[in-house]
Motif scaffolding. Structure first.
Motif: not given
Ligand code: SF4
Length: 440
Positions: A239-242, A279-280, A286-289, A294-296
């Motif tokens: 779940h993106p919010k978690d 909940g998002y 988009l910030d998560l993506v 950036e990380t991978c």
């Protein structure tokens, strides 16, 4: 007479794991599994109720077994899974040829229930939710078997109550399995030759957060990463919010974690996401993506999308289309909204005509088909590492394996490669798979 069972499984990985357990339990009471319902003394359907289509499909299959029961009154027919949980005893009223109904928390009771039906010729139903303590004792686990890739259940249930979803009602509240037990199972699987584990649960990202002193999901991944013999780790569903920063960082530092994440967005419109109780917002997603990439940098994302949620405007739909263009998912699993009894969204006014929803759905598929095609064609000419899982459905001396991105690749090879990692040059890319040539 030989006791035999025929089992059909619908729906998600949670049902697949429950079905593995059903098989083991029935074999434990002397039943043998058969592939043909006509030669079975017990027919079971493990069902899914996530969408209306899945429910209709399960009822359609159930109906197909009625003539078998008409011919052979001793045949037992049972239904488990999410429809059974939701409808309970009403199924016995509706389908007089059904003998047994068991819920998502009652799989462990199947041997007793089958024996009751068998010996007393009674019809029975058991769909009560269990308390947390009992659920903790009964987490599904399975060792044995000869697969190289296996699901490991780490949590069950869900507390999120997304407004369209039946899962919290049919699977119960969220509960995490102790990490000690999970690791024991992963070690046992590694010992028998399993190379890849997929940690599964309705929302693995909130693993451990309800139990004090338990590891977080990121910590659990680190522990699984340290298990000798396990070479690849996947997990679903997220779940993106978690998603925590620690979890994102795992994609940069855990060498066994595959570079694929299924991150269901459901809609690109923050208004619709609010109505869905997700909940998002679009921006947060988009910030998560961005942080994941950036990380991978070569991570590939897949997602779920619901089109035509009640109140979705053309503007909301355009927001989903622009999100697809921006994120460029490798694949999406998309559906037209299906109202589910008992959920909050079932009561929302829905004025969008079905034809408009259908047209939006088709426009979206057209866009995504092109994005997916471009994504997978990038691999042509590249050498990819595959975990070889078995003989390909294509036959003809072909084997198949998966890339880190969870893409199936067929290639000419021999069965002794099963369980090994091989390098394959991708020669062609199709809608659902790729072709390759062994290197070296
Ligand atoms: S997170 Fe939402 S969509 Fe996923 S299982 Fe829970 S309620 Fe359903």
């Amino acid at each position: 007479m030989n006791k035999t069972f025929y089992l059909e499984t619908f729906g998600c990985q949670m049902n697949v794991v429950d079905s593995e357990r059903i098989v083991a339990l029935l074999i434990g009471i002397g039943y043998g599994q058969v592939d043909d319902p006509k030669s079975a003394s017990l027919i079971l359907l493990n069902t899914c109720s996530i969408r209306d289509k899945a429910v209709r499909k399960a009822y359609g299959h159930l109906g197909r077994f009625k003539p078998l029961k008409d011919k052979n009154p001793d045949l037992m027919i049972g239904m488990g899974g999410c429809i059974a949980q939701q409808e309970g005893g009403a199924l016995l009223d509706e389908f007089p040829y059904l003998d047994l109904v068991f819920g998502t928390h009652n799989v462990h009771r199947l041997p007793e229930l089958v024996q009751q039906v068998e010996e007393n010729r009674v019809r029975c139903e058991e769909t009560e939710f269990l308390d947390m303590e009992t659920r903790l004792r009964l987490f599904p686990s399975r060792t044995g078997g000869d697969e190289v890739s296996r699901f490991v259940t780490v949590m069950q249930g869900c507390d999120n109550f997304c407004s369209y979803c039946v899962v919290p009602y049919v699977r119960g509240r969220e509960i995490s399995r102790p990490s000690r037990e999970i690791l024991e199972e992963v070690h046992a699987l590694a010992g028998q030759g399993v190379k890849e584990v997929t940690l599964i649960g309705q929302n693995v990202n909130s693993y451990g957060t309800r139990q004090s002193g338990e590891a977080s999901f990121a910590e659990l991944l680190e522990q699984v990463n340290a298990v000798e013999g396990i070479e690849r780790i996947r997990f679903t569903t997220s779940h993106p919010k978690d998603i925590s920063p620690e979890l994102i960082s795992c994609f940069g530092r855990l060498e066994k974690l595959c570079k694929h994440l299924h991150l269901p967005v459901q809609s690109g419109s923050s208004n619709v996401l609010r109505a869905m109780n997700r909940g998002y917002t679009r921006e947060h997603y988009l910030d998560l993506v961005a942080r994941l990439r950036e990380t991978c940098p070569d991570i590939r994302l897949t997602s779920d999308i619901i089109v035509g949620f009640p109140g979705e405007t053309e503007e909301d739909f355009t927001a989903t289309m622009t999100l697809l263009e921006q994120v460029r998912y490798a694949e999406i699993y998309s559906f037209i909204f299906s109202s589910r009894k008992g959920t909050a969204a079932a009561d929302l006014p829905d004025e969008t005509p079905a034809a408009v929803k259908q047209e939006r759905f088709e426009r979206m598929l057209q866009l995504q088909t092109e994005i997916s095609r471009t994504t997978w064609e990038q691999d042509v000419g590249q050498v990819c590492s595959l975990l070889v899982e078995g003989e390909s459905k294509l036959g003809d001396g072909q084997m198949f394996g998966r890339t880190t991105w969870n893409r199936i690749v067929n290639f000419p090879g021999t069965p002794d490669l099963v369980g090994q990692f091989v390098d394959v040059r991708i020669t062609k890319s199709f809608r659902n798979s790729q072709l390759g040539e062994l290197q070296g």
